[in-house]
Structure formats: C-alpha cells, structure tokens
Scaffold this motif. Structure first.
Motif, PDB file in Angstrom:
ATOM      1  N   SER A 975       0.835  -1.204   0.000  1.00 57.66           N
ATOM      2  CA  SER A 975       0.000   0.000   0.000  1.00 57.66           C
ATOM      3  C   SER A 975       0.869   1.254   0.000  1.00 57.66           C
ATOM      4  O   SER A 975       2.052   1.223   0.362  1.00 57.66           O
ATOM      5  CB  SER A 975      -0.913   0.011   1.227  1.00 57.66           C
ATOM      6  N   ASP A 980       0.370  -1.939   4.720  1.00 55.94           N
ATOM      7  CA  ASP A 980      -0.334  -3.167   4.358  1.00 55.94           C
ATOM      8  C   ASP A 980       0.302  -3.819   3.141  1.00 55.94           C
ATOM      9  O   ASP A 980       0.817  -3.131   2.238  1.00 55.94           O
ATOM     10  CB  ASP A 980      -1.812  -2.874   4.054  1.00 55.94           C
ATOM     11  N   ARG A1000      -4.350  -9.171   8.649  1.00 52.89           N
ATOM     12  CA  ARG A1000      -5.397  -8.175   8.902  1.00 52.89           C
ATOM     13  C   ARG A1000      -6.744  -8.720   8.462  1.00 52.89           C
ATOM     14  O   ARG A1000      -7.736  -8.573   9.133  1.00 52.89           O
ATOM     15  CB  ARG A1000      -5.086  -6.866   8.171  1.00 52.89           C
ATOM     16  N   GLU A1024     -10.843   6.833   0.442  1.00 54.19           N
ATOM     17  CA  GLU A1024     -11.061   5.397   0.588  1.00 54.19           C
ATOM     18  C   GLU A1024     -10.215   4.616  -0.416  1.00 54.19           C
ATOM     19  O   GLU A1024     -10.136   4.970  -1.589  1.00 54.19           O
ATOM     20  CB  GLU A1024     -12.545   5.069   0.371  1.00 54.19           C
ATOM     21  N   GLN A1042      -9.286  -1.954   3.559  1.00 57.22           N
ATOM     22  CA  GLN A1042      -9.114  -1.910   5.004  1.00 57.22           C
ATOM     23  C   GLN A1042      -9.768  -3.094   5.706  1.00 57.22           C
ATOM     24  O   GLN A1042      -9.236  -3.602   6.701  1.00 57.22           O
ATOM     25  CB  GLN A1042      -9.702  -0.603   5.567  1.00 57.22           C
ATOM     26  N   SER A1043     -10.901  -3.552   5.179  1.00 54.61           N
ATOM     27  CA  SER A1043     -11.656  -4.599   5.863  1.00 54.61           C
ATOM     28  C   SER A1043     -11.717  -5.912   5.094  1.00 54.61           C
ATOM     29  O   SER A1043     -12.058  -6.940   5.672  1.00 54.61           O
ATOM     30  CB  SER A1043     -13.087  -4.112   6.120  1.00 54.61           C
TER      31      SER A1043
END
Length: 1087
Positions: A975, A980, A1000, A1024, A1042-1043
């Motif tokens: 990232s 990440d 994660r 985002e 992120q999720s």
C-alpha cells in the motif's frame, strides 16, 4: 451419560478457561475461545438445526469442514439436537464421500462456508441439493435430495426392516421391553454420537454408527489413565474421519483442559509441527499413529518430542503396529520422563479397546529387544477374547482377537438392533503367552500403512489374469489389474500414494511382486510387506535400470501430469512443457515426481522443464543419474543460442528498420508515468527527479511482448456493454467477514472497450499516462500469445491509445522494453511499435524490465540464469550477472539503499549493486520463486511456492514469514502508506497482512489467485482505498482494502492469469478468451 453431558459438566467448573486454541501457524496470534463460548455457540447451532431440520427416523447430520476454532462447538451443537455427527473430509476423494453419504442416506449436511465452492464442485453431478440454503455461524445447511436410484438398495432393506420391527413392536409390547433390555437400538433418540466409515475384512468400506454408551467409557478411562487436568494441553492429531479424534476432543473438553488445533497442511510439515506443539504451545498429551511420530525423524523426536525438557507428559501410540522397544529407546533423549502407552482397538468397537503403559525399566534397559510390545489390558467396559479357528476362547497360543462386551457395541452398515455384549472379529492374529497378548499380523491379508488399508485378497479376487493381459510379460499383471479394475476404483482411491507407487511406478518392484504370485494368484503377504518396507526405507538407494527406463518413466510422467491421451504412444522429443498445456503449478508437480523417481535433487531441473524440450530435460537428468555415461545416441542436447550465434548486426544494436532513429532525449518536454501491476508507478523519462514519485520507482513493462498494431481494437462505447455484478448476497458468503455490502457501496462494471488479440492474454497491462506538449498521452501495452511476426515467436504486443488523437503527435515518442520467448529484449517505439533496438540473451525472456530513473539503465532477467543491465542510449550491455537459477520474475529496484533485487526459480533472492552487478547478499528460500520481489523503505517482500510470504530487511535479514495453504505465484502489492501488503495464493484466498506479518484480513475467492492485486483510490471517495484482484476462473473482485469486505464481482468469459491495473475509474486486464478488457468502475452515484 453422553459426550455433550461430559463437556457441560467441565464447562460448569471452568467457564472462563480457554477450551480451544486454533493456531494457523502464520505468525499471527492463535485464536482462542473459552468453555463459555463453546457451550453458547453450540446451543445456538442446536436451536438453528431444530428450527430448520425435519428429522425422520435416525438423526444424522453431515459435517463437511476443515479443522478450525469452531470445530468443537459445531460437533457439540449437533450432539445437543440430539443427533449424530457424520464427518466428511473435504480432502478425501468425492467418490468415497458420496458412497458414505448414500450409505447413511444423509438428508442434512452442514458445510463450512469456506468449503462451499469445493463442496458444490465435488457433488453437483451426484446430488440434487436444495438451492434455498440457510446459514449459521460459519456454516451453511444443505438439504440433500438424492437422484432417483442412486441410494444404495440396502437403504430400502433397512426401511423395510424398520417397518417390520415396528409391526412386531406394536403387536407385542412385552417382547419390545425384553428386546430393549437385551439389545442396543439405533432408533433411540439419544442413542448415537457419531457415524464413520472404515474398511472391514472384505476391503469394502463399512458404515459404523457409534452410540454414546460405547464411546463414553473410553473417555472416562483415558482421563484417569493420562491423569488429565485443567492444566493440560491436548493436540487434535487425528482427522475427524478417524475415530481417535473423538478421544482427543472429548478427553480434553471433559477435563477442563485446552484442545489445540492446527491446519491439516501443518501436520505434513514435521519441523514446523514440532515447533508449534512443543515450543509455542507446550502440548502435554499426544495421541498419534506411529507413522505421524516417525515423520518427525529420529533426530527431531530425540531433541524435541521426547527430550529431557519436553512438555509432553503422555504419548499414546495406536492405529498401527507399535514400534519395537529398541526403536523406542533410540528415540528417547537422555532424562526424558514421558509416559508412553500402546493403545489398540478397531473402529467397529470405537475407539480403543486395550492399553499398556511401557515400564520405565523397559525404556532404560540396554538389552536389545525386537519382540513386539504387548497389547495390555482391557479398557473400561471392554471384553477381549482370543479365539482359535474353531471359535473357542483360548488362554495360550495363537488366535484371532475379538472385541466387545456389555454396551461396547456399534451398529455396522444396516444393523438396527445389536445384542448387548456382541463380540466383533478384528481380523488381527495374536499370540497369548503367560496371559500377555502380542500382535502377530492380519488374518485377511490386509496391509495397513498411514492409517489406510489395502486388501490383497480383494485384489486377487477381482479379475482373472487373462482378462487383464495377453502378453508374455506376466510381471505387468498386478499393474494392469490395479489400473483397469473398476470395482477397485473407489477403494484404491483410499490407499496412500506411496503404497500404490510400489505397484504402478517401479518396474523392478513389479518384477519382484510377480514372483510372489503362485499359480492360483495368491500373494505372500509377508514378503510383500518386506518389499514395501524396503522400498520406503531404501528409496534413495534405488537405481534406475538404465537410461531407457528413465526415458520411459519420463514419458509416462509427462503424459500423466499434462493429462495427455493414453493413446499417445510416444511424446515427441521436441515437445515443450508449457506449449503442451503445462503451467507453473504443473511444472512443480513434474519436478517433484521426477526427483521422487530418481531419489535425488537435480540442480536447475525446474528451469529446464519451463524452457526446454522433453529431450533436453531427459539429457539434463541423465547427467545427474548416469554421470559417467555418454548421452544416448540420437538424444543429444539441442544447443542453446549464444550471443556469438546471432548476426553481428543484431548484437551490435543496429535497428532493424533503416529509417532514422528518434533519440531518446527528444526536445519536447515529457512528463509521463507508467502504471503497472501491484500499483507500481514510475517515470517514463529517466531525467525526471525521483523525488516526485516517492519510493515506488520500479517499472514493469508488460510480460512477454513483441509487436503489432491496434487495428483490431474495437470501441464499445458508445453504447457501453454493461454486465451487472453477480448477486452480492451470494458472493459475500465466501468472505471471511461474511457481510454483504450496502447497496450504496456497491460498484458496478461497465465494459468501455475490448480488443481481440487473436490468442490468450496472460500478461499484465502497462498503462502510460501524462502529457507531451500539452497533449494528453494515454495508452496501454499488453502481450498476447499470437504469432503476428514469425521472427518473434508466439508473442505480440498490443499498443493502442485511449484517446484517438494520440498517433497524430509524431514527436511524442516513448520507448518500451519487453522480453520474448526467442531470447531477445526488444526496445520499441510507442508511436509505431517499431524496433528501436534489440538485445540478445541466451534463452527465453519472461521477466519484465525495470528502469532505474537515476541512471536510465534497464534491468531484466532471462531463463539463461542471468540478469542484465542494458544502456538503451548506447545500445549496449553494461553488466551481466550469473544468478544461480532461471530469472522468471521481474527485478525490483530500491533507491535507498540503491539495491536491485532478483529472484530465481532455484529459490535464491539476490541483492545486487545496480551500478556494478556485484552481489551484495543472497538468501536461499529453498523453493522456487515465481513471485516478483517488491520493496518499500524498510523491507523486501516476496512469495514462495511453499506457501510462505517472506519479508527481509535491506541487509538481507529475514524478519518474518507469513504462511498460506497454497503456493504463492502472486507478487506482493504494498500500500502507499507501506502499512499493508496484499497478495493472492493458490489456496483461493486474497490476503492482507501488516508490515509485521500479522494477518489483517483474508477473503476467499472461487478459484486460485495467480495475479497480483492492485490497490487504488475510490474515485467517489478519495480517502477510501479499494483493492482489485482476479482469480483464475475469470472473476474480478473489488474489495475494501481496510476490511476485505466485498464491493463487487464481475466474471469475464475466460480464465484470467493477467494482473489488473486501475487508472482513474478504469480497470484494464487480459483474459484467456483472447481479449484485453477496459472496464469502467461505476460507484453507486454513477449507475
């Protein structure tokens, strides 16, 4: 007393204590849950099943899952219904599982959400399942609808038997009461605990229904024998389909102890498993087969498992012949105090029947002892008898073991009632001496290895020799029988591969096996046992019977792995693996099979498989297996093209076209960037300051390209072709999060344009964007496996403009380097696709180029095992480095420190001085590296085919490794914040881990993930970040970075090995249907 009642008693005392620990062994903290959580989750599942299942007759529920943190609560939830659980192993052949499900006439089956796609693909042709499935806590409940006529006829017999007994019961209640007192009845509501399948004395799999009353005495007795307390940690070593797993689970959970669970794949890695069990978790009680223990190896057993400092209090070995005392002593470290037990039993009287604790004096004695260890004493409620051939019980001498007693009885196949005290024949011969029982061998010629059985009697009875063979070479009888017998197909699928190897792969051993046959086709089992043991113990010493046998075996493996027709008598010498349908994963299989065959490792073999003909591969192997012999006449190696073999005009770097060459440093101001797989951004103009680009400066041109034009590019906008995303409520079930996204968050795909290249597109696109004299420059480069120009082999390059007026600007020219199968590196002009310069290597170039923005040097790898630094200004090679293996992946450049990182299929990761070509450091990863290294300020990351993502400092120190369950061909995507790391694996998951190597999130796709993910900003929400990824079944996935939550999925009409590239709101990717696609990503407010 039932199994669930035992657990509830312990839970009432140890509510907040850890009951289950699941360690994925991927460098992240293990998952743990308390007794309170296990009981609560189990109750929730029980209520769910009661509300959705309409039970009739015997209550049995299938459980199709892999080991995990929720496994005990799932089992407990089924038991509390009350119902029996019927475990179905996803790793077993579907034919065997189907046989079991039919035999049980299962109506309901709980499938782990992560295994849904595998379940559907395995059974869709055999089952009619209810499409209206329901979900609960990581499980999906399927209602099975068997096709007409597929259920075993014995099920009808059982139904009739039930009806007859019901009539009898209604006629005479006194008789019924008497029968209940003397029989165990499978129809009783709380009777059954679980259902398994096994192989009986006929070799045909049986269904064994186990009552609570049969298994609970085992649990109670072992808790006392092993002195298990709430301080203990027990390991779930057995698969659910092996009944000792019941003992492991419920001895732990009925004692307040902790049950440790690891993924199945970790059990096959002895060193990693030993570290997890005895270093990380300090396991105190281990029940295992001798095979599992032997996998550790004598040295590791002595230094870890049975060392003086080991955490292991109790080791119970069963399921196979117990090791001799001499072997056992050699395994024990000095000062070891572990209590070692020999346990014996059969599934038909589940689970164990006898136990014997090895006395300490026997373990410390220096006297050699090859005598078998006695079976010992009956467990609680068990009766052990030894009977002679007349069926009479004996106190001395040889006989067969019978097990049973009281309520220690199970239901076999279609039995509905069984008399209490029923004794079951085991098929095991023993000798009784002074009241002690010693195992001798099998009664029925079964061979048991790795927990599986092969029945020689069944092999002898299936077919007559003349049916299988009409040749005088009778040594091939057994081989042909095993291959051709349909009735053995399901059974043989249960047998361990190593055992089948004896029969199918080793001609010398088949010759020996044939000598074991008499005229009546009987096999001397003891001799066959010796033969097998000699094979597995001395395999490394096996010598091929000449070069012709090697050639024959290589042909067989080639055809088998590539699934070529058996009618093909001979594979052509000039066949290439990749051209014949091979891929990276199959090449690894071929490598492993060849090295198993010859018993040694062959340096450089993988590189040969990927780049050379069958004949060249054969000759390469010959040099290792028969180093002192000349190559077989007629099978000489084809000479690879060297630099000196190329026309001097080519080597000198002159352009192929005699037109004037446009210099690289044109007078026009150029401000352009290249965007490539893995979110890599770089400057096209090497004179641009590196500070404008941050730390990600390596440029990857499209893989394997040559040249053509864009005349076949078809504009599909307007009007745009819009294909709606699939139902997200369905696709979201494969996400670990399992939450469908809100409608406003969904992203739709719209096809902006597509271009037919004529052949499949596996390479990843390179998007160039920017400005030249205030004219916007946007174009895409990608390759296809098309033969547009014979000189360039099978590859071509597609160059086309996103804006129509780009080609009118003649002065705005860029140069794009690309490698080719013909061993050449082409430097192409962006405006015409003509060659500006070409450089010759000594083998195929499948690596993408990387450009140093500070020097303008171009770096690229080749299958000739070299990395090259090229100066495209002066059209010359600056340096050439021998890397110790094929360079398949793309080099990666770091500016601070100024390092070039290269990876090889030989497993080496090298840090190289970009200016001189000198090696700064190197690290051996042990397995091939297809993934390209990626770096950030502090670390370098790379994926390996052993399933690990590896992380190193710029000094060459390994920081961490993150384990997945499949090979990693995907390159890491780091990232922009460098916090990440995203990558895909052949285990079908997309992973996100942090810079410390901790998971994660992970998202399960519907197929293997070969491509590299791409992180990008959401155009509708600039803050985002989203992630684009592709799986090989053609699906494109858009996730929240992120999720890991699913935003959208789109399916292309072909397989995808190309990596996506996203520019602004457009996603560009290649597909194996011959097209390159440009898709608009439309947010909720743009639909």
């Amino acid at each position: 007393m039932t199994l669930q009642e035992l657990v509830h008693q312990a839970a009432s005392l140890y509510l907040d204590k850890v009951a289950v620990c699941f360690d994925e062994c991927n460098n992240q903290p293990p998952l743990c849950c308390t007794y309170k959580t296990v009981v609560t989750d189990a109750s929730g599942l029980s209520n769910f099943l009661l509300s959705h299942c309409d039970f009739e007759g015997i209550r049995e529920i299938g459980l199709y899952c892999q080991p995990g943190i929720n496994l005990p609560s799932w089992i407990l939830g089924i038991l509390q219904v009350p119902a029996a659980y019927a475990p179905i192993d996803p790793d077993l052949p579907s034919s065997l599982s189907t046989y079991f499900m039919k035999k049980c006439n299962l109506k309901y089956i709980l499938v782990e959400k992560k295994q849904i796609n595998k379940f559907r693909s395995s059974f869709e042709t055999l089952l009619n399942y209810d499409p209206f499935t329901v979900e609960h806590n990581g499980l999906v409940l399927f209602t099975l609808r068997w096709k007409h006529g597929e259920v075993n006829l014995m099920l009808s017999d059982r139904k009739e038997h039930h009806e007859k007994e019901a009539i009898t019961d209604s006629v005479s209640s006194e008789n019924c009461d008497e029968e209940k007192a003397e029989h165990m009845d499978v129809r009783r509501k709380h009777c059954l605990a679980y259902v398994l399948h096994t192989s009986g004395t006929t070799g045909v799999p049986k269904v064994v229904r186990v009552p609570h009353e049969c298994i609970v005495p085992n649990i109670q007795h072992f808790r006392i024998l092993f002195d298990v307390t709430q301080e203990d940690i027990l390991f779930l070593a057995s698969p659910l389909t092996f009944d000792p797993s019941v003992v492991e689970i419920f001895v732990a959970l009925s004692s307040g102890a902790t049950l440790l669970i690891v993924p199945t794949v970790v059990k096959a890695r002895p060193s990693q498993l030993a570290s997890v069990l005895f270093s990380h978790h300090r396991v105190t009680v281990l029940q295992a087969t001798p095979t599992l223990l032997r996998r550790f190896g004598a040295q590791l057993i002595k230094s870890s498992v049975l060392s003086a400092s080991t955490s292991l209090r109790v080791l119970a070995l069963g399921g196979e012949a117990f090791p001799s005392l001499t072997v056992l002593r050699s395994w024990r470290g000095e000062g070891n105090k572990t209590h070692i037990f020999n346990v014996y039993g059969i599934t038909e009287v589940s689970s164990w029947a006898t136990f014997y604790r090895i006395p300490e004096k026997s373990l410390t004695s220096t006297l050699k002892c090859e005598m078998p260890v006695q079976l010992g004493f009956p467990l609680l409620g068990t009766v052990v008898e030894v009977r002679d051939t007349n069926g009479c019980t004996i106190q001395e001498g040889n006989g067969q073991v019978f097990l049973g007693g009281g309520s220690r009885v199970c239901f076999l196949d279609d039995e509905v009632t069984v008399p209490l005290g029923t004794m079951r024949a085991t098929g095991d011969f023993v000798t009784v001496k002074d009241g002690e029982i010693f195992f001798l061998g099998r009664k029925d010629s079964q061979i048991k290895r790795h927990g599986k059985r092969l029945n020689i009697e069944l092999v002898q009875q299936v077919e007559q020799p003349h049916v299988c063979m009409r040749s005088s070479h009778h040594q091939f009888f057994l081989l042909k029988l095993l291959v051709s017998s349909r009735s053995l197909k399901n059974y043989l699928s249960m047998s361990p591969p190593r055992l089948l190897w004896v029969f199918t792969q080793n001609k010398k051993m088949i010759l020996q096996i044939s000598k074991l046959y008499s005229e009546k086709c009987k096999i001397d089992v003891s001799e066959l046992n010796k033969l097998y043991l000699n094979y597995i113990n001395l395999k490394s010493e096996y010598k091929l019977n000449g070069k012709e046998e090697l050639w024959e075996k290589l042909q067989y493996l080639w055809k088998s792995i590539l699934s070529l027709s058996e009618d093909l008598l001979k594979v052509p010498d000039e066949s290439f693996f990749l051209n014949s349908g091979g891929d990276s994963l199959k090449s690894l299989r071929l490598l492993n099979e060849i090295e198993k065959l010859i018993g040694v490792s062959v340096p450089g073999l993988l590189e040969m498989i990927l780049s050379s003909s069958l004949l060249e591969i054969y000759n390469h192997i010959l040099q290792t297996v028969f180093p002192d012999e000349d190559l077989t006449p007629g099978k000489s190696c084809a000479t690879k093209r060297k630099l000196s073999d190329i026309d001097q005009e080519e080597a000198g770097g002159k352009a192929l076209h005699q037109k004037s060459v446009v210099p690289l440093n044109c007078d026009n101001e150029i401000k352009a960037f290249a965007l490539s797989r893995g979110s890599q951004v770089s400057s096209v103009d090497p004179t641009m300051s590196s500070t404008k680009l941050g730390n990600c400066l390596s440029v990857c041109s499209s893989d394997l390209m040559s040249q053509t034009n864009s005349q076949n590019s078809e504009s599909l906008n307007p009007p745009a072709l819009i294909r709606k995303s699939k139902d997200l409520s369905l696709v979201a079930e494969v996400s670990e999060k399992g939450k469908p996204v809100a409608e406003s968050e969904k992203t739709e795909f719209c096809v902006r344009w597509r271009s037919d290249t004529g052949k499949c597109v596996d390479a990843s696109p390179l998007v160039v964007f920017g400005s030249c004299q205030k004219i916007i420059v946007n174009h895409v480069l990608i390759n296809s496996h098309q033969n547009y120009h014979g000189a360039l082999g099978r590859i071509c390059i597609i160059i086309f403009s996103v804006v129509k007026d780009f080609k009118k600007n003649k002065a705005c020219i860029f140069f794009f380097p690309t490698g080719c199968y013909d061993g050449l590196v082409y430097v192409l002009k962006s405006n015409t696709g003509e060659n500006y310069w070409r450089f010759t290597t000594e083998d195929a170039v499948k690596s993408s180029a990387t450009v140093d923005p500070t020097t303008g040097l171009l770096y690229i790898g080749s299958h000739d095992q070299h990395a090259y630094a090229l100066d495209i200004y002066k059209k010359k090679c600056v340096w050439k480095l021998k890397c110790g293996g094929t360079v398949f992946s793309s080099p990666c450049l770091s500016l601070n420190p100024h390092h070039l990182y290269c990876a090889t299929l030989g497993g080496l990761l090298l840090a190289v001085n970009p200016a001189t070509g000198n090696i700064i450091w190197k690290h051996s990863c042990g397995k091939p590296l297809f993934s390209s290294p990626q770096c950030c300020l502090q670390y370098i990351c790379i994926g390996c085919v052993d399933g690990n993502l590896l992380c190193f400092t710029h000094l060459g120190e390994q920081v961490w490794q993150f384990f997945t369950s499949g090979p990693i061909f995907s390159s890491p995507c780091i990232s922009a914040s460098e916090q990440d790391i995203f990558f895909g694996s052949h285990d079908c998951f997309i992973y996100c881990c942090n810079r410390k190597g901790h998971l994660r999130w992970k998202f399960e796709t519907t197929s293997r993930v070969y491509a590299t993910p791409f992180a990008f900003h959401n155009q509708d929400h600039s803050t985002e970040m989203l992630l684009a990824a592709a799986s090989t079944d053609g699906k494109l996935w858009i996730l929240d970075s992120q999720s890991g939550q699913l935003r959208s999925v789109y399916e292309l009409p072909g397989e995808v090995f190309s990596s996506p590239v996203v520019w602004e709101s457009m996603l560009i990717i290649g597909c194996r249907n011959n097209y390159i696609y440009c898709l608009d990503l439309l947010g909720g407010n743009k639909k």
